[in-house]
Enzyme design. Structure first.
Site, PDB file in Angstrom:
ATOM      1  N   ASP A  86      -4.033 -72.855   9.592  1.00  0.00           N
ATOM      2  CA  ASP A  86      -3.570 -74.070   8.953  1.00  0.00           C
ATOM      3  C   ASP A  86      -3.148 -75.088   9.918  1.00  0.00           C
ATOM      4  O   ASP A  86      -2.364 -74.903  10.898  1.00  0.00           O
ATOM      5  CB  ASP A  86      -2.407 -73.846   7.922  1.00  0.00           C
ATOM      6  CG  ASP A  86      -2.181 -74.899   6.978  1.00  0.00           C
ATOM      7  OD1 ASP A  86      -2.356 -74.674   5.866  1.00  0.00           O
ATOM      8  OD2 ASP A  86      -1.535 -76.052   7.476  1.00  0.00           O
ATOM      9  N   ILE A  87      -3.227 -76.397   9.556  1.00  0.00           N
ATOM     10  CA  ILE A  87      -3.188 -77.234  10.639  1.00  0.00           C
ATOM     11  C   ILE A  87      -1.488 -77.835  10.519  1.00  0.00           C
ATOM     12  O   ILE A  87      -0.890 -78.331  11.282  1.00  0.00           O
ATOM     13  CB  ILE A  87      -3.923 -78.746  10.143  1.00  0.00           C
ATOM     14  CG1 ILE A  87      -4.085 -79.703  11.358  1.00  0.00           C
ATOM     15  CG2 ILE A  87      -3.175 -79.460   8.957  1.00  0.00           C
ATOM     16  CD1 ILE A  87      -5.133 -80.680  11.166  1.00  0.00           C
TER      17      ILE A  87
ATOM     18  N   ASN B  91      -2.604 -71.538  -4.244  1.00  0.00           N
ATOM     19  CA  ASN B  91      -2.387 -72.637  -5.334  1.00  0.00           C
ATOM     20  C   ASN B  91      -3.376 -72.890  -6.221  1.00  0.00           C
ATOM     21  O   ASN B  91      -4.584 -73.150  -5.770  1.00  0.00           O
ATOM     22  CB  ASN B  91      -1.933 -73.953  -4.513  1.00  0.00           C
ATOM     23  CG  ASN B  91      -0.322 -73.718  -4.022  1.00  0.00           C
ATOM     24  OD1 ASN B  91       0.497 -73.205  -4.450  1.00  0.00           O
ATOM     25  ND2 ASN B  91      -0.303 -74.195  -2.569  1.00  0.00           N
TER      26      ASN B  91
ATOM     27  N   GLU C 237      -3.383 -78.946  -2.804  1.00  0.00           N
ATOM     28  CA  GLU C 237      -3.716 -80.222  -2.532  1.00  0.00           C
ATOM     29  C   GLU C 237      -5.118 -80.590  -2.178  1.00  0.00           C
ATOM     30  O   GLU C 237      -5.881 -81.539  -2.079  1.00  0.00           O
ATOM     31  CB  GLU C 237      -2.997 -80.883  -1.101  1.00  0.00           C
ATOM     32  CG  GLU C 237      -1.594 -80.788  -1.431  1.00  0.00           C
ATOM     33  CD  GLU C 237      -0.824 -81.326   0.063  1.00  0.00           C
ATOM     34  OE1 GLU C 237      -1.505 -81.299   0.986  1.00  0.00           O
ATOM     35  OE2 GLU C 237       0.437 -81.814  -0.355  1.00  0.00           O
ATOM     36  N   VAL C 238      -6.042 -79.425  -1.584  1.00  0.00           N
ATOM     37  CA  VAL C 238      -7.390 -79.521  -1.186  1.00  0.00           C
ATOM     38  C   VAL C 238      -8.378 -78.746  -2.479  1.00  0.00           C
ATOM     39  O   VAL C 238      -8.090 -77.655  -2.603  1.00  0.00           O
ATOM     40  CB  VAL C 238      -7.535 -78.847   0.447  1.00  0.00           C
ATOM     41  CG1 VAL C 238      -9.007 -78.740   0.616  1.00  0.00           C
ATOM     42  CG2 VAL C 238      -6.485 -79.260   1.123  1.00  0.00           C
TER      43      VAL C 238
ATOM     44  N   HIS D  35      -8.810 -71.723  -1.950  1.00  0.00           N
ATOM     45  CA  HIS D  35      -8.415 -71.163  -0.460  1.00  0.00           C
ATOM     46  C   HIS D  35      -7.122 -70.230  -0.844  1.00  0.00           C
ATOM     47  O   HIS D  35      -6.388 -70.598  -1.751  1.00  0.00           O
ATOM     48  CB  HIS D  35      -7.981 -72.123   0.541  1.00  0.00           C
ATOM     49  CG  HIS D  35      -7.043 -73.419  -0.038  1.00  0.00           C
ATOM     50  ND1 HIS D  35      -7.441 -74.267  -0.814  1.00  0.00           N
ATOM     51  CD2 HIS D  35      -5.645 -73.386   0.214  1.00  0.00           C
ATOM     52  CE1 HIS D  35      -6.539 -75.191  -1.054  1.00  0.00           C
ATOM     53  NE2 HIS D  35      -5.328 -74.720  -0.513  1.00  0.00           N
TER      54      HIS D  35
ATOM     55  N   HIS E 224      -3.810 -68.835   1.016  1.00  0.00           N
ATOM     56  CA  HIS E 224      -2.775 -69.001   2.328  1.00  0.00           C
ATOM     57  C   HIS E 224      -2.506 -67.453   2.577  1.00  0.00           C
ATOM     58  O   HIS E 224      -2.192 -66.542   1.994  1.00  0.00           O
ATOM     59  CB  HIS E 224      -1.541 -69.579   2.055  1.00  0.00           C
ATOM     60  CG  HIS E 224      -1.984 -70.888   1.571  1.00  0.00           C
ATOM     61  ND1 HIS E 224      -1.612 -72.183   2.617  1.00  0.00           N
ATOM     62  CD2 HIS E 224      -2.268 -71.630   0.557  1.00  0.00           C
ATOM     63  CE1 HIS E 224      -1.805 -73.189   2.161  1.00  0.00           C
ATOM     64  NE2 HIS E 224      -2.252 -72.940   0.768  1.00  0.00           N
TER      65      HIS E 224
HETATM   66  P1  5GP Z   1      -2.868 -76.347  -0.690  1.00  0.00           P
HETATM   67  O1  5GP Z   1      -1.361 -77.268  -0.900  1.00  0.00           O
HETATM   68  O2  5GP Z   1      -4.101 -77.211  -1.163  1.00  0.00           O
HETATM   69  O3  5GP Z   1      -2.563 -74.881  -1.196  1.00  0.00           O
HETATM   70  O4  5GP Z   1      -2.979 -76.125   0.925  1.00  0.00           O
HETATM   71  C1  5GP Z   1      -3.906 -76.921   1.588  1.00  0.00           C
HETATM   72  C2  5GP Z   1      -3.607 -76.370   2.971  1.00  0.00           C
HETATM   73  O5  5GP Z   1      -4.682 -77.409   4.078  1.00  0.00           O
HETATM   74  C3  5GP Z   1      -2.076 -77.051   3.751  1.00  0.00           C
HETATM   75  O6  5GP Z   1      -1.271 -76.266   4.040  1.00  0.00           O
HETATM   76  C4  5GP Z   1      -2.500 -78.011   4.627  1.00  0.00           C
HETATM   77  O7  5GP Z   1      -1.637 -78.031   5.777  1.00  0.00           O
HETATM   78  C5  5GP Z   1      -3.818 -77.688   5.084  1.00  0.00           C
HETATM   79  N1  5GP Z   1      -4.793 -78.545   5.608  1.00  0.00           N
HETATM   80  C6  5GP Z   1      -4.996 -79.847   5.247  1.00  0.00           C
HETATM   81  N2  5GP Z   1      -5.955 -80.521   5.762  1.00  0.00           N
HETATM   82  C7  5GP Z   1      -6.596 -79.671   6.822  1.00  0.00           C
HETATM   83  C8  5GP Z   1      -7.036 -79.681   8.019  1.00  0.00           C
HETATM   84  O8  5GP Z   1      -7.865 -80.615   8.284  1.00  0.00           O
HETATM   85  N3  5GP Z   1      -7.419 -78.659   8.775  1.00  0.00           N
HETATM   86  C9  5GP Z   1      -6.684 -77.510   8.667  1.00  0.00           C
HETATM   87  N4  5GP Z   1      -6.804 -76.451   9.565  1.00  0.00           N
HETATM   88  N5  5GP Z   1      -5.700 -77.323   7.777  1.00  0.00           N
HETATM   89  C10 5GP Z   1      -5.647 -78.426   6.605  1.00  0.00           C
END
Ligand code: 5GP
Length: 128
Positions: A39-40, A97, A105-106, A110, A112
């Site tokens: 994760d970034i 999520n 968010e994405v 996915h 985690h």
């Molecule tokens: P969500 O909130 O959708 O469950 O988690 C999305 C995750 O994707 C977040 O923890 C965020 O830090 C990670 N993320 C968003 N953009 C990028 C990216 O461009 N590269 C990587 N490696 N992680 C990302």
């Protein structure tokens, strides 16, 4: 911004672009069903994202629409990633999520994978 509702799959979402190699990632695992990368913005010493190659917006979409092989292959990959990272003995946490209330968010499904230290309570207590 959290995903609002569940529209059509967006081929320009960030994880679709990572899957196509258009955006770099720190890869830890890949096979025919899944890709895993750091994760970034890590929330634990180990914070890896495992994503299916299947074009799914969310857990709900994935489990409703991916094939048996894709679902089994993906979850086997999650287990393999944790094993390869040496997390089985100390333990780890999985989190997915799904939709607006979760803060997803994405809009590409996915999981985690968190580890590397005791992870504390499962959820933050709501304020108030
Ligand atoms: P969500 O909130 O959708 O469950 O988690 C999305 C995750 O994707 C977040 O923890 C965020 O830090 C990670 N993320 C968003 N953009 C990028 C990216 O461009 N590269 C990587 N490696 N992680 C990302």
């Amino acid at each position: 911004m959290p995903v609002k509702g569940l529209g059509a799959y967006d081929d320009q979402n960030i994880f679709a672009r990572i899957l196509r190699g258009e955006i770099p990632c720190r890869k830890v695992f890949e096979d025919q069903f899944a890709l895993a990368f750091h994760d970034i913005n890590p929330q634990a010493p180990v914070h890896v994202l495992v994503i299916p190659r299947h074009r799914s917006i969310s857990f709900a979409d994935f489990t409703a629409n991916a094939s048996q092989a894709e679902i089994a292959g993906f979850f086997r990959a999650v287990g393999a990633v944790a094993r390869e990272l040496g997390l089985e003995a100390p333990g780890y946490r999985l989190l997915a999520n799904m939709g607006e209330d979760s803060g997803q968010e994405v809009p590409h499904f996915h999981v985690h994978l968190f580890g590397g230290q005791p992870l504390g309570p499962m959820l933050a207590r709501p304020a108030g």
